[in-house]
Design an enzyme around this catalytic site. Structure first.
Site, PDB file in Angstrom:
ATOM      1  N   PHE A 194      38.455 121.042  -0.693  1.00 21.16           N
ATOM      2  CA  PHE A 194      37.045 121.431  -0.759  1.00 21.16           C
ATOM      3  C   PHE A 194      36.143 120.202  -0.887  1.00 21.16           C
ATOM      4  CE2 PHE A 194      38.369 125.724  -2.808  1.00 21.16           C
ATOM      5  CZ  PHE A 194      38.654 126.250  -1.557  1.00 21.16           C
ATOM      6  N   PRO A 195      36.265 119.225   0.025  1.00 19.78           N
ATOM      7  CA  PRO A 195      35.435 118.022  -0.083  1.00 19.78           C
ATOM      8  C   PRO A 195      33.950 118.291   0.110  1.00 19.78           C
ATOM      9  CG  PRO A 195      36.549 118.084   2.030  1.00 19.78           C
ATOM     10  CD  PRO A 195      37.128 119.199   1.214  1.00 19.78           C
ATOM     11  N   LEU A 196      33.623 119.459   0.663  1.00 21.12           N
ATOM     12  CA  LEU A 196      32.224 119.861   0.794  1.00 21.12           C
ATOM     13  C   LEU A 196      31.917 121.061  -0.095  1.00 21.12           C
ATOM     14  CD1 LEU A 196      31.662 119.366   4.634  1.00 21.12           C
ATOM     15  CD2 LEU A 196      30.857 117.946   2.751  1.00 21.12           C
ATOM     16  N   GLY A 197      32.685 121.223  -1.157  1.00 20.49           N
ATOM     17  CA  GLY A 197      32.411 122.265  -2.130  1.00 20.49           C
ATOM     18  C   GLY A 197      33.093 123.585  -1.864  1.00 20.49           C
ATOM     19  N   GLY A 198      33.603 123.804  -0.681  1.00 15.65           N
ATOM     20  CA  GLY A 198      34.283 125.051  -0.372  1.00 15.65           C
ATOM     21  C   GLY A 198      33.383 126.272  -0.461  1.00 15.65           C
ATOM     22  N   TYR A 240      48.342 129.454   4.812  1.00 18.23           N
ATOM     23  CA  TYR A 240      47.011 129.515   5.400  1.00 18.23           C
ATOM     24  C   TYR A 240      47.044 130.540   6.536  1.00 18.23           C
ATOM     25  CZ  TYR A 240      45.559 125.158   3.047  1.00 18.23           C
ATOM     26  OH  TYR A 240      45.223 124.184   2.122  1.00 18.23           O
ATOM     27  N   THR A 288      26.174 118.027  -3.653  1.00 19.99           N
ATOM     28  CA  THR A 288      25.921 116.762  -4.330  1.00 19.99           C
ATOM     29  C   THR A 288      25.378 117.017  -5.726  1.00 19.99           C
ATOM     30  OG1 THR A 288      23.704 116.641  -3.379  1.00 19.99           O
ATOM     31  CG2 THR A 288      25.465 115.533  -2.182  1.00 19.99           C
TER      32      THR A 288
END
Length: 287
Positions: A213-217, A59, A223
């Site tokens: 990517f829990p928020l889509g990345g 990273y 959603t």
């Protein structure tokens, strides 16, 4: 914060942690970010109760000038008691800023040692074996030799717990026959639920499931139904990303969330999602 989870029945951590990928740059794209802002985000995350930081030696900003592990060490070392640092090995930066897959035991040892050195620790709390890239897991590819190499490093005392990243169910079964698997990190969020079978397998075995990517990345909707998500968000006085994180935590008792950001404001918003309890009506609307 949400109720905690014990990694392999051992390390107790809050179910919302922090992903360090975005601290050096925006998901490997664009210029290096300000390192002082990154350090401030890390310090504030710990102040807000984060005790699980997900990172990796690869990273870095594209030019290699800003590194997540270095920021973590500079901001937080000596580390507070109870802080769990999770990293992953397999990918490694190439001289041109790209990524190469390291699969041989000696190479994996070098990557583990690099993480030990850059984080300034004698033992890594959790090390994921990452296979493939961001693409779907490479089915049929054995992880045995690589996982055995990491299991040997665990026996040496360099690693406390082992995990897998970007894998299929067969990989998990193969690895568990070699050594305990404490966590799986795959691509999963409210609008991408095709890994539900592996999530169920992790739940049955008590293995943490930690979506990247829990928020889509930044790669699509957060959603499955944007209209429903907005309605649920309005009921809670929350944002759609917060509802997406709350849904993730509600999806299974073994899911952990590691949203990443380089922004203090977004950090505060993400952590606050841990206080949202979705009702049966909310979950039905988001199904």
């Amino acid at each position: 914060m949400t109720n905690g989870f014990r990694l392999d029945g051992d390390l107790l951590i809050n179910r919302i942690g922090f992903g360090a990928m975005r601290l050096p740059t925006n998901v490997f794209r664009g210029p290096a970010r300000d390192p002082e802002t990154g350090r401030a985000v890390l310090r504030r995350a710990v102040e807000l109760g984060v005790d699980h930081i997900d990172t990796a030696a690869f990273y870095t900003s594209g030019d290699g000038t800003v590194r997540a592990n270095t920021l973590i060490r500079e901001a937080l070392h000596p580390y507070p008691a109870g802080l769990v640092l999770a990293t992953k090995v397999g990918p490694a930066r190439t001289p041109d800023g790209g990524l190469a897959a390291i699969t041989d035991p000696a190479g994996l040892r070098r990557l583990v040692e690099e993480n030990l050195e850059t984080l300034g620790v004698e033992r890594l709390d959790l090390v994921y074996l990452r296979i493939g890239g961001i693409a779907p897991p490479p089915h049929g590819e054995s992880v045995a030799a690589r996982f055995e190499a990491l299991a040997a490093l665990r026996e040496e005392g360099l690693i406390r717990h082992l995990g897998l990243s970007n894998v299929a169910a067969g990989h998990l079964a193969e690895a568990r026959a070699i050594a305990p698997v404490a966590a799986v990190q795959n691509h999963f969020h409210a609008a991408k639920r095709d890994d539900a079978g592996l999530l169920a397998a992790c739940a049955e075995a008590g293995i943490a499931y930690v979506p990247f990517f829990p928020l889509g990345g930044g790669r699509g909707n957060l959603t499955a139904d944007r209209t429903a998500a907005v309605a649920v968000a309005e009921r809670h006085g929350a944002t759609v990303p917060q509802i997406a994180l709350a849904w993730l935590l509600a999806s299974s008792p073994v899911t952990l969330a590691i949203p990443g950001t380089g922004s203090l404001a977004h950090l505060e918003e993400n952590i606050a999602a841990g206080a949202i309890t979705l009702s049966p009506e909310d979950l039905s609307d988001l199904a």
